[in-house]
Motif scaffolding. Structure first.
Motif, PDB file in Angstrom:
ATOM      1  N   UNK B  41       0.838  -1.205   0.000  1.00  0.00           N
ATOM      2  CA  UNK B  41       0.000   0.000   0.000  1.00  0.00           C
ATOM      3  C   UNK B  41       0.875   1.258   0.000  1.00  0.00           C
ATOM      4  N   UNK B  42       1.960   1.215   0.753  1.00  0.00           N
ATOM      5  CA  UNK B  42       2.869   2.363   0.806  1.00  0.00           C
ATOM      6  C   UNK B  42       3.452   2.630  -0.587  1.00  0.00           C
ATOM      7  N   UNK B  43       3.895   1.574  -1.240  1.00  0.00           N
ATOM      8  CA  UNK B  43       4.482   1.736  -2.575  1.00  0.00           C
ATOM      9  C   UNK B  43       3.444   2.245  -3.568  1.00  0.00           C
ATOM     10  N   UNK B  45       0.912   4.051  -2.929  1.00  0.00           N
ATOM     11  CA  UNK B  45       0.666   5.463  -2.621  1.00  0.00           C
ATOM     12  C   UNK B  45       1.762   6.350  -3.188  1.00  0.00           C
ATOM     13  N   UNK B  46       3.006   5.924  -3.065  1.00  0.00           N
ATOM     14  CA  UNK B  46       4.120   6.694  -3.604  1.00  0.00           C
ATOM     15  C   UNK B  46       4.029   6.732  -5.138  1.00  0.00           C
ATOM     16  N   UNK B  89      10.297  -1.531  -0.980  1.00  0.00           N
ATOM     17  CA  UNK B  89       9.815  -1.402   0.398  1.00  0.00           C
ATOM     18  C   UNK B  89       9.589  -2.805   0.956  1.00  0.00           C
TER      19      UNK B  89
END
Lengths: 77, 92, 338
Positions: B41-43, B45-46, B89
């Motif tokens: 999810x972090x990736x 989002x980036x 990540x």
């Protein structure tokens, strides 16, 4: 880091807690990855906490991309 | 006294040949998730921000089957053959 | 390249502090790996020089001398070195996943299980308190392996060993299997009964199974299955191997009632289920993302009966132990050379 050894430029997003491990592994592999550090943890966060992690990660990646471009320009001058 | 160094050993990394990047666009970028909770999810989002604010397109994605497993050599070779940059990540 | 260091002549207490400062100790006192002690250990090593692989995270390839130096530091006798080497070679098998098991936040330790004639020759404890203190072979062989991984491989807590809490098993986790009504683990895995074998697995410490009340093998298996059905185990969603160490009295009851290793395994696969209500909503999502679905009334422990390994160890008493693993590992068995 295994990607860097294959010629790909990696931007590693790591949490502050895992930074020592990543640094030590990079040293062992003799590579110098561009590292983006965000607060620990990533898992178990609520929506607003997670949004701040994305903001920090994006800001770090954007900065690292700019630094890479600057480095490249210096090298080609 | 003379002791045998208990940390002694030989460097163990075999050389891995870099992949030639002829014909791959300068900004060919992929994501590699280690599949820890929140990493993908972090990736994503980036990546969304990079597309919206930096004009990146066709950002690739790969992930480990599970965080505890190493990334498959085939996955690494596959990414190296297609991309010049990778956001990983969480780095390992 | 020389691997010999000239260090000041130190008393045992001074050496303890000196080695600690160098970062070479697990926190317990060590023996100085002097050249003569290391040479004596190497002289007793029978077989061909082993071919070692790089040890992550530092990715250094140990030499037989550096392994022997760590064995000396741990308190090994020369005759222990082949067992340490076999255990180390086992952890280097790709299936063991040494890098993942050393860098993980999980508390796994390299479990060493000794089978075959060397158990008696080297006085390994397969009986009462076999997981505990009090037996030199168990203590030093497991410790030597951990010291090699630390000193050569760089698995230093806080830097490359990222375990959230660790476990006491990280000091040493070595035991031997006992003779029993069932084939030994080594024989189950294709070795001859007269071969000495070391099996390693990235494992949690033993989880006790207390069953004083059951009178039949079936009842004992119900209790064991209840211990295995633990919602916080890596074996639930990472899957992988796990080990049941039957205490001899539980093993005798099971054998009396006609159970075999295969039927025990199958029955525990059927019985060990984690009820859905004992898994949180967030974990349901994570398990699903890992491709793990519940089967009817609950989640299974790993992905098949064959992932459960079974042996017998311990002394008198109504206790057995279940040893879950890191999940992303395998039980790797290696014949001891010599």
């Amino acid at each position: 880091m295994e990607l860097e050894r294959r010629g790909v430029v990696p931007f590693l997003i790591v949490t502050s807690t895992f930074l020592p491990l990543v640094r030590a592994q990079a040293k062992a592999r003799k590579v110098e990855p561009r590292v983006v550090v965000v607060d620990h943890p990533i898992g178990g966060l609520d929506g607003s906490e997670f949004a701040t992690r994305i903001d920090a990660a994006y800001a770090g990646v954007a900065r690292a991309l700019d630094e890479m471009r600057t480095d490249e320009m210096r090298r080609t001058r | 006294m003379k002791i045998v160094d208990p940390t002694s050993g030989l460097p163990g990394d075999a050389e891995i040949a870099s992949v030639a990047h002829d014909g791959i666009p300068e900004d060919a970028l992929c994501l590699l998730s280690n599949s820890k909770p929140g990493a993908t999810e972090l990736l994503r989002g980036v990546a969304a921000r990079l597309e919206a604010e930096r004009g990146f397109t066709d950002i690739g994605f790969a992930s480990k089957p599970q965080a505890a497993h190493p990334t498959a050599e085939e996955t690494l070779d596959h990414l190296a053959a297609q991309y010049r940059m990778a956001i990983v990540a969480i780095g390992d | 390249m020389t691997d010999v260091l000239d260090v000041p002549d130190l008393s045992p207490a001074e050496w303890f502090g000196w080695a600690e400062e160098k970062g070479w100790s697990d926190g317990l006192p060590t023996i100085p790996p002097t050249e003569d002690l290391v040479d004596a250990m190497l002289a007793a090593f029978g077989g061909d020089p082993p071919e070692f692989a790089p040890i992550p995270p530092a990715r250094m390839i140990p030499t037989l001398r550096s392994v022997a130096a760590n064995a000396v530091m741990a308190g090994c006798r020369p005759a222990d070195l082949p067992v340490v080497v076999a255990a180390l070679l086992g952890t280097m098998a790709p299936a063991y996943n040494l890098h993942g098991s050393l860098a993980t936040t999980h508390p796994c330790a390299p479990m060493v299980l000794v089978s075959g004639p060397l158990r008696e020759r080297l006085d390994f404890n397969s009986g009462g308190n076999c997981f505990g203190q009090g037996t030199r072979a168990n203590a030093v062989v497991g410790r030597a392996l951990s010291l090699v991984l630390r000193n050569v491989g760089g698995a230093i807590p806080g830097t490359m060993d990222r375990s959230t809490q660790g476990s006491p098993a990280k000091y040493t986790f070595c035991f031997a299997e006992a003779d029993s009504p069932f084939p030994s683990l080594a024989v189950q895995r294709g070795f001859a009964a007269d071969e000495s074998v070391v099996s390693v697995m990235a494992a949690e410490p033993p989880h006790n199974v207390n069953d004083h009340g059951s009178r039949t093998g079936e009842e004992i298996l119900v209790t064991i299955a209840g211990t295995m059905a633990e919602s916080g185990s890596n074996n639930v969603y990472v899957r992988g191997p796990h080990l049941l160490v039957l205490g001899p009295e539980h093993a005798d009851t099971l054998a009396r009632d006609g159970w075999t290793v295969e039927t025990i395994r199958e029955r525990l696969w059927e019985l060990a289920r984690i009820p859905l209500e004992r898994i949180s909503e967030g974990n349901h999502v994570q398990f699903d993302e890992s491709g793990i679905k519940p089967e009817q009334d609950g989640y299974t422990i790993s992905d098949g009966a064959g992932q459960l390994h079974i042996c017998v160890a311990g002394g008198p008493g109504k206790h057995s132990a279940w040893i879950p693993s890191f999940g992303a590992t395998e039980l790797v068995s290696t014949r001891v050379a010599g």
